[in-house]
Design a protein around this motif. Structure first.
Motif, PDB file in Angstrom:
ATOM      1  N   LEU A 226       0.820  -1.211   0.000  1.00  0.00           N
ATOM      2  CA  LEU A 226       0.000   0.000   0.000  1.00  0.00           C
ATOM      3  C   LEU A 226       0.854   1.262   0.000  1.00  0.00           C
ATOM      4  O   LEU A 226       0.645   2.168  -0.819  1.00  0.00           O
ATOM      5  CB  LEU A 226      -0.938   0.002   1.213  1.00  0.00           C
ATOM      6  CG  LEU A 226      -1.851   1.225   1.365  1.00  0.00           C
ATOM      7  CD1 LEU A 226      -2.737   1.413   0.138  1.00  0.00           C
ATOM      8  CD2 LEU A 226      -2.707   1.092   2.627  1.00  0.00           C
ATOM      9  N   GLU A 227       1.828   1.343   0.885  1.00  0.00           N
ATOM     10  CA  GLU A 227       2.633   2.558   0.982  1.00  0.00           C
ATOM     11  C   GLU A 227       3.518   2.751  -0.242  1.00  0.00           C
ATOM     12  O   GLU A 227       3.707   3.885  -0.709  1.00  0.00           O
ATOM     13  CB  GLU A 227       3.468   2.543   2.258  1.00  0.00           C
ATOM     14  CG  GLU A 227       2.640   2.604   3.538  1.00  0.00           C
ATOM     15  CD  GLU A 227       1.620   3.743   3.525  1.00  0.00           C
ATOM     16  OE1 GLU A 227       1.986   4.860   3.119  1.00  0.00           O
ATOM     17  OE2 GLU A 227       0.459   3.496   3.901  1.00  0.00           O
ATOM     18  N   SER A 228       4.039   1.669  -0.794  1.00  0.00           N
ATOM     19  CA  SER A 228       4.884   1.808  -1.983  1.00  0.00           C
ATOM     20  C   SER A 228       4.066   2.264  -3.186  1.00  0.00           C
ATOM     21  O   SER A 228       4.555   3.037  -4.029  1.00  0.00           O
ATOM     22  CB  SER A 228       5.604   0.492  -2.297  1.00  0.00           C
ATOM     23  OG  SER A 228       4.681  -0.545  -2.590  1.00  0.00           O
ATOM     24  N   TYR A 229       2.809   1.830  -3.267  1.00  0.00           N
ATOM     25  CA  TYR A 229       1.959   2.277  -4.384  1.00  0.00           C
ATOM     26  C   TYR A 229       1.609   3.755  -4.226  1.00  0.00           C
ATOM     27  O   TYR A 229       1.638   4.523  -5.198  1.00  0.00           O
ATOM     28  CB  TYR A 229       0.694   1.430  -4.460  1.00  0.00           C
ATOM     29  CG  TYR A 229      -0.198   1.780  -5.634  1.00  0.00           C
ATOM     30  CD1 TYR A 229       0.280   1.722  -6.945  1.00  0.00           C
ATOM     31  CD2 TYR A 229      -1.509   2.176  -5.437  1.00  0.00           C
ATOM     32  CE1 TYR A 229      -0.533   2.049  -8.026  1.00  0.00           C
ATOM     33  CE2 TYR A 229      -2.339   2.497  -6.514  1.00  0.00           C
ATOM     34  CZ  TYR A 229      -1.844   2.440  -7.800  1.00  0.00           C
ATOM     35  OH  TYR A 229      -2.657   2.771  -8.861  1.00  0.00           O
ATOM     36  N   ARG A 230       1.285   4.158  -3.009  1.00  0.00           N
ATOM     37  CA  ARG A 230       1.012   5.588  -2.770  1.00  0.00           C
ATOM     38  C   ARG A 230       2.236   6.434  -3.120  1.00  0.00           C
ATOM     39  O   ARG A 230       2.117   7.517  -3.714  1.00  0.00           O
ATOM     40  CB  ARG A 230       0.620   5.804  -1.313  1.00  0.00           C
ATOM     41  CG  ARG A 230      -0.789   5.334  -0.960  1.00  0.00           C
ATOM     42  CD  ARG A 230      -1.041   5.447   0.527  1.00  0.00           C
ATOM     43  NE  ARG A 230      -2.442   5.234   0.859  1.00  0.00           N
ATOM     44  CZ  ARG A 230      -2.894   4.999   2.098  1.00  0.00           C
ATOM     45  NH1 ARG A 230      -2.036   4.957   3.109  1.00  0.00           N
ATOM     46  NH2 ARG A 230      -4.171   4.821   2.322  1.00  0.00           N
ATOM     47  N   ALA A 231       3.415   5.929  -2.764  1.00  0.00           N
ATOM     48  CA  ALA A 231       4.644   6.664  -3.078  1.00  0.00           C
ATOM     49  C   ALA A 231       4.871   6.744  -4.582  1.00  0.00           C
ATOM     50  O   ALA A 231       5.335   7.770  -5.103  1.00  0.00           O
ATOM     51  CB  ALA A 231       5.836   5.983  -2.393  1.00  0.00           C
ATOM     52  N   LEU A 232       4.540   5.673  -5.294  1.00  0.00           N
ATOM     53  CA  LEU A 232       4.667   5.671  -6.755  1.00  0.00           C
ATOM     54  C   LEU A 232       3.779   6.750  -7.370  1.00  0.00           C
ATOM     55  O   LEU A 232       4.218   7.508  -8.249  1.00  0.00           O
ATOM     56  CB  LEU A 232       4.293   4.300  -7.308  1.00  0.00           C
ATOM     57  CG  LEU A 232       4.148   4.196  -8.841  1.00  0.00           C
ATOM     58  CD1 LEU A 232       5.498   4.370  -9.527  1.00  0.00           C
ATOM     59  CD2 LEU A 232       3.504   2.866  -9.235  1.00  0.00           C
ATOM     60  N   LEU A 233       2.540   6.827  -6.933  1.00  0.00           N
ATOM     61  CA  LEU A 233       1.610   7.822  -7.482  1.00  0.00           C
ATOM     62  C   LEU A 233       2.129   9.240  -7.247  1.00  0.00           C
ATOM     63  O   LEU A 233       2.087  10.083  -8.147  1.00  0.00           O
ATOM     64  CB  LEU A 233       0.225   7.655  -6.856  1.00  0.00           C
ATOM     65  CG  LEU A 233      -0.507   6.334  -7.125  1.00  0.00           C
ATOM     66  CD1 LEU A 233      -1.867   6.334  -6.430  1.00  0.00           C
ATOM     67  CD2 LEU A 233      -0.676   6.085  -8.618  1.00  0.00           C
ATOM     68  N   GLN A 234       2.606   9.478  -6.046  1.00  0.00           N
ATOM     69  CA  GLN A 234       3.108  10.825  -5.738  1.00  0.00           C
ATOM     70  C   GLN A 234       4.357  11.152  -6.558  1.00  0.00           C
ATOM     71  O   GLN A 234       4.505  12.270  -7.063  1.00  0.00           O
ATOM     72  CB  GLN A 234       3.399  10.943  -4.253  1.00  0.00           C
ATOM     73  CG  GLN A 234       3.805  12.350  -3.848  1.00  0.00           C
ATOM     74  CD  GLN A 234       3.899  12.505  -2.337  1.00  0.00           C
ATOM     75  OE1 GLN A 234       3.261  11.779  -1.591  1.00  0.00           O
ATOM     76  NE2 GLN A 234       4.698  13.457  -1.898  1.00  0.00           N
ATOM     77  N   ALA A 235       5.239  10.167  -6.722  1.00  0.00           N
ATOM     78  CA  ALA A 235       6.479  10.397  -7.474  1.00  0.00           C
ATOM     79  C   ALA A 235       6.211  10.662  -8.946  1.00  0.00           C
ATOM     80  O   ALA A 235       6.975  11.375  -9.610  1.00  0.00           O
ATOM     81  CB  ALA A 235       7.410   9.195  -7.322  1.00  0.00           C
ATOM     82  N   GLN A 236       5.107  10.103  -9.475  1.00  0.00           N
ATOM     83  CA  GLN A 236       4.783  10.242 -10.894  1.00  0.00           C
ATOM     84  C   GLN A 236       3.811  11.395 -11.176  1.00  0.00           C
ATOM     85  O   GLN A 236       3.302  11.524 -12.282  1.00  0.00           O
ATOM     86  CB  GLN A 236       4.189   8.932 -11.416  1.00  0.00           C
ATOM     87  CG  GLN A 236       5.166   7.767 -11.441  1.00  0.00           C
ATOM     88  CD  GLN A 236       6.287   7.988 -12.424  1.00  0.00           C
ATOM     89  OE1 GLN A 236       6.063   8.439 -13.540  1.00  0.00           O
ATOM     90  NE2 GLN A 236       7.517   7.687 -12.007  1.00  0.00           N
TER      91      GLN A 236
END
Length: 319
Positions: A226-236
């Motif tokens: 969950l946290e890695s996916y949220r981080a991916l969205l923010q980074a992109q």
């Protein structure tokens, strides 16, 4: 429910001119998909009551709206679905039916596809892959075969056919915590495979990012992603998408008639109201134009601005 705190990381937004009323008619559905951000399914009983539904045509007229976007659950399972479609079409409003395709073969729905065609309803149909294994894994055993049969039925009525005026759009969702591939490239592949293997044609493909909320968030959390996916969205995140995000021209209505800035905010309980102010109801749109209102934003909003962008009409950036 994975409720985010209102985020200071996502940029502030304000609504522009309103063109679309998106209405969730209820959470009952004949499917229970793993990526569903509504947690819809066969056991859900929430349905919009007749008094609230009766407000929709007058609001469309009062605000001069161009589009009524019907969703759920399976919106077609609402007992007044067809009555509402007819009323909106009489006003000259485009009606979008967010259709899961298998509803067309459910008992009592044998005449649903001809009804949609007769009314000129735009069908936006979920088909998260052109592979049977992938679709059935995400949506349930046998769903792919039933979906293809439904698409062939719609094609037979003119949907997706050149010159028919009957629009058929397909919706792709990734299988896991990744962003969709470029929409134009994926659309070309869908058209090639579906035409060659099943004789199916359609107008366009909408590639949508999965939002890290509700059922999908629970699945991600169980997978430790969950946290890695949220981080991916923010980074992109791409700031140029902010001018095109759907909440700037759309307002979402839940099955009780309460207003939200989008369907995702609806599922998180983030009402379309300024902090500390009472939430607003559909009836208020009879007298009040929401243009210029602040939009409630939080970390999940990065799902609409990451990569190629994501909206109810697909990617925000041609690719």
């Amino acid at each position: 429910m994975h409720q985010p705190l209102l985020s200071s990381l996502f940029p502030p937004l304000w609504r522009g001119p309103l063109s679309t009323l998106q209405v969730n008619l209820g959470y009952r559905c004949n499917q229970a998909c793993s990526h569903c951000h509504v947690n819809a399914g066969p056991t859900r009983t929430e349905m919009m009551d007749p008094a609230t539904l009766a407000l929709i045509p007058p609001v469309l007229a009062a605000r001069g709206l161009a589009c009524l976007d019907l969703t759920g659950g399976a919106p077609e399972l609402h007992p007044q679905f067809r009555e509402l479609v007819v009323a909106a079409r009489r006003l000259g409003v485009e009606v979008i039916d967010r259709c899961n395709l298998t509803i067309l073969s459910e008992p009592g729905q044998h005449d649903l596809a001809p009804f949609l065609a007769n009314q000129g309803v735009t069908v936006v149909a979920s088909l998260p892959c052109y592979s049977a294994d992938n679709v059935d894994r995400q949506r349930g055993s046998g769903v792919f075969t039933r979906s293809i049969a439904a698409l062939q039925q719609l094609n037979g009525l003119g949907y997706g056919q050149p010159g028919s005026g009957l629009q058929l759009h397909l919706v792709y969702n990734p299988q896991g915590p990744t962003l969709p591939p470029p929409q134009a490239q994926l659309e070309a592949e869908y058209k090639r495979v579906l035409a060659a293997d099943f004789g199916v044609v359609f107008n366009s493909l909408y590639a949508l990012a999965n939002m890290p909320i509700q059922r999908f968030a629970s699945w991600l959390q169980a997978q430790g992603k969950l946290e890695s996916y949220r981080a991916l969205l923010q980074a992109q995140h791409r700031p140029d998408h902010l001018a095109q995000v759907m909440c700037r021209s759309l307002i979402s209505v839940d099955w009780q008639g309460w207003l939200f800035d989008c369907d995702f905010n609806q599922q998180l309980g983030l009402a379309a109201a300024e902090p500390g102010q009472p939430r607003r109801h559909l009836r208020e749109l009879l007298e009040r134009d929401p243009e210029g209102d602040p939009i409630a934003v939080a970390d999940h909003c990065f799902g609409c601005t990451a990569g190629g962008g994501s909206s109810c009409g697909g990617a925000l950036q041609a690719s």
